[in-house]
Design a protein around this motif. Structure first.
Motif, PDB file in Angstrom:
ATOM      1  N   HIS A 187      57.622 -13.965  12.992  1.00 37.13           N
ATOM      2  CA  HIS A 187      57.391 -15.092  12.089  1.00 37.13           C
ATOM      3  C   HIS A 187      57.883 -14.705  10.691  1.00 37.13           C
ATOM      4  O   HIS A 187      58.253 -13.557  10.456  1.00 37.13           O
ATOM      5  CB  HIS A 187      55.917 -15.514  12.072  1.00 37.13           C
ATOM      6  N   ALA A 324      49.125 -20.750   2.471  1.00 37.81           N
ATOM      7  CA  ALA A 324      50.366 -20.344   3.118  1.00 37.81           C
ATOM      8  C   ALA A 324      50.586 -21.249   4.323  1.00 37.81           C
ATOM      9  O   ALA A 324      49.641 -21.804   4.884  1.00 37.81           O
ATOM     10  CB  ALA A 324      50.296 -18.882   3.567  1.00 37.81           C
ATOM     11  N   ALA A 325      51.855 -21.419   4.697  1.00 40.11           N
ATOM     12  CA  ALA A 325      52.183 -22.209   5.885  1.00 40.11           C
ATOM     13  C   ALA A 325      53.491 -21.689   6.462  1.00 40.11           C
ATOM     14  O   ALA A 325      54.299 -21.082   5.756  1.00 40.11           O
ATOM     15  CB  ALA A 325      52.330 -23.696   5.526  1.00 40.11           C
TER      16      ALA A 325
HETATM   17  N1  PHE Z   1      53.033 -17.381  11.043  1.00 39.06           N
HETATM   18  C1  PHE Z   1      52.454 -18.481  11.782  1.00 39.06           C
HETATM   19  C2  PHE Z   1      53.314 -18.799  12.997  1.00 39.06           C
HETATM   20  O1  PHE Z   1      54.369 -18.263  13.139  1.00 39.06           O
HETATM   21  C3  PHE Z   1      52.355 -19.713  10.932  1.00 39.06           C
HETATM   22  C4  PHE Z   1      51.471 -19.547   9.729  1.00 39.06           C
HETATM   23  C5  PHE Z   1      52.024 -19.238   8.496  1.00 39.06           C
HETATM   24  C6  PHE Z   1      50.106 -19.715   9.834  1.00 39.06           C
HETATM   25  C7  PHE Z   1      51.222 -19.131   7.392  1.00 39.06           C
HETATM   26  C8  PHE Z   1      49.303 -19.604   8.734  1.00 39.06           C
HETATM   27  C9  PHE Z   1      49.853 -19.303   7.520  1.00 39.06           C
HETATM   28  O2  PHE Z   1      52.932 -19.593  13.836  1.00 39.06           O
END
Ligand code: PHE
Length: 356
Positions: A187, A324-325
């Motif tokens: 990710h 965060a996302a």
């Molecule tokens: N890294 C998570 C994924 O790949 C997404 C995510 C990013 C969740 C930031 C929370 C905060 O699914």
């Protein structure tokens, strides 16, 4: 002055005017490429008329040599130019004849050059990035080959977390102390940590890039995907900021009529964690193959940055908070275009790719 010239001493006679007349007539009579070539050899070639005139100059008295030399050189230049223009006009005549004979259809459209374009996912990713940039986010990038620390450990993903399992992660075949420390990032979240290590709040940053997972592929899963990570850290940031930012993104990306849904989800590095879904374009929420009969399609995970991570970064977690996302560009592109199979993006079928 041109004209017959008789040299008393040697008896040589060089009549440049006569040579010129013969040569011009010969050129006018030559009416194809082969005739032009033999004319050239006879007049201008190594053993041609003009060359032999120039050779004879040596035996002439100095004034004659000058005069005839100049005349011969001028004639040579003239004949070379005449040959070139005769060649061109013959080619023109040939083309005109073919066109008149109907062998060339000048009304046919020209051959268009194939023009390349950006891959649909690159286009989508840039559009997504632009939306966040317009909201004040900066853009940065991070490595695709990551360490266990940034991809998992620093994000509080425990050593026994299933994402660390060989099932999910593509490790680099390099062993150190019995472990595999390098992997293809699963990710873009490691860049939360990478960025916070280097910067102090306030932070507004997005990190687009490729991610890799050991997936059994299906219409909504690929082993290589593209994400954009979103991170905001500042005083007074709340879950309302997260929802407002992501809802605004969804409306700009999918149109005002699209519905979005936030639900609780679990990611070790956020607290609380949510996932955001949008309603299924294919069945309108009824349930179908595309949405695994759920009516909703998850397009991102998100949440409030875990206070432990803020503390680990040296921030005062009592004072600053963050959200965060991580958003998948493939799903966004699927939904916007009504594409049924995520695998179409990387099969390199131009019939598919040329539609974008
Ligand atoms: N890294 C998570 C994924 O790949 C997404 C995510 C990013 C969740 C930031 C929370 C905060 O699914």
């Amino acid at each position: 002055m041109r004209g017959p010239m008789a040299d008393q001493q040697t008896g040589t006679e060089v009549d440049i005017e006569a040579i010129a007349a013969t040569a011009r007539a010969g050129l006018a009579a030559a009416d194809d490429e082969a005739a032009l070539e033999s004319w050239r050899v006879a007049q201008l070639g190594r053993k041609g008329v003009l060359t032999s005139v120039l050779r004879q100059l040596a035996g002439l008295p100095i004034e004659e040599r000058r005069r005839i030399g100049a005349e011969a050189n001028a004639l040579k230049t003239e004949l070379e130019a005449a040959l070139e223009s005769r060649r061109l006009s013959l080619a023109g005549e040939r083309l005109a004849a073919t066109v008149a004979g109907g062998q060339v259809d000048v009304t046919l459209p020209g051959r268009t050059k194939r023009v390349g374009r950006l891959h649909p996912i690159t286009q989508t990713l840039r559009e997504m990035t632009d939306i966040f940039v317009s909201m004040g986010f900066a853009v940065t990038e991070g490595p695709e080959v990551e360490t266990d620390y940034y991809n998992f450990g620093a994000l509080l993903i425990a050593p026994d977390h299933p994402a660390r399992d060989m099932q999910d992660t593509l490790y680099i075949d390099y062993q150190r102390d019995g472990a595999y420390p390098f992997m293809l990032r699963t990710h873009t979240s490691p860049n939360q940590v990478r960025f916070m290590e280097q910067h102090q709040p306030p932070i507004r940053v997005v990190v687009p890039g490729r991610c890799y997972r050991n997936e059994a592929t299906d219409p909504t899963h690929e082993w290589m995907i593209t994400q954009i990570e979103l991170l905001a850290v500042d005083e007074g940031i709340s879950l309302a900021d997260l929802k407002g930012t992501l809802f605004e993104f969804a409306k700009r990306m999918f149109g005002q009529e699209r519905k979005v849904r936030f639900r609780c989800d679990y990611f070790p590095y956020v607290e609380p964690g949510v996932d955001m879904s949008i309603d299924c374009f294919l069945c309108g929420g009824e349930g179908c193959r595309m949405c695994h009969n759920e009516g909703w399609i998850e397009i991102m995970g998100a949440g409030m940055v875990h206070p432990q991570i803020l503390t680990n970064m040296g921030y005062d977690a009592e004072r600053v908070t963050g959200f965060a996302a991580g958003i998948g560009a493939e799903r966004v592109c699927l939904l916007r275009n009504g594409i049924e199979d995520i695998r179409s993006f990387y099969q390199n079928d131009l019939r598919f790719l040329e539609q974008f």
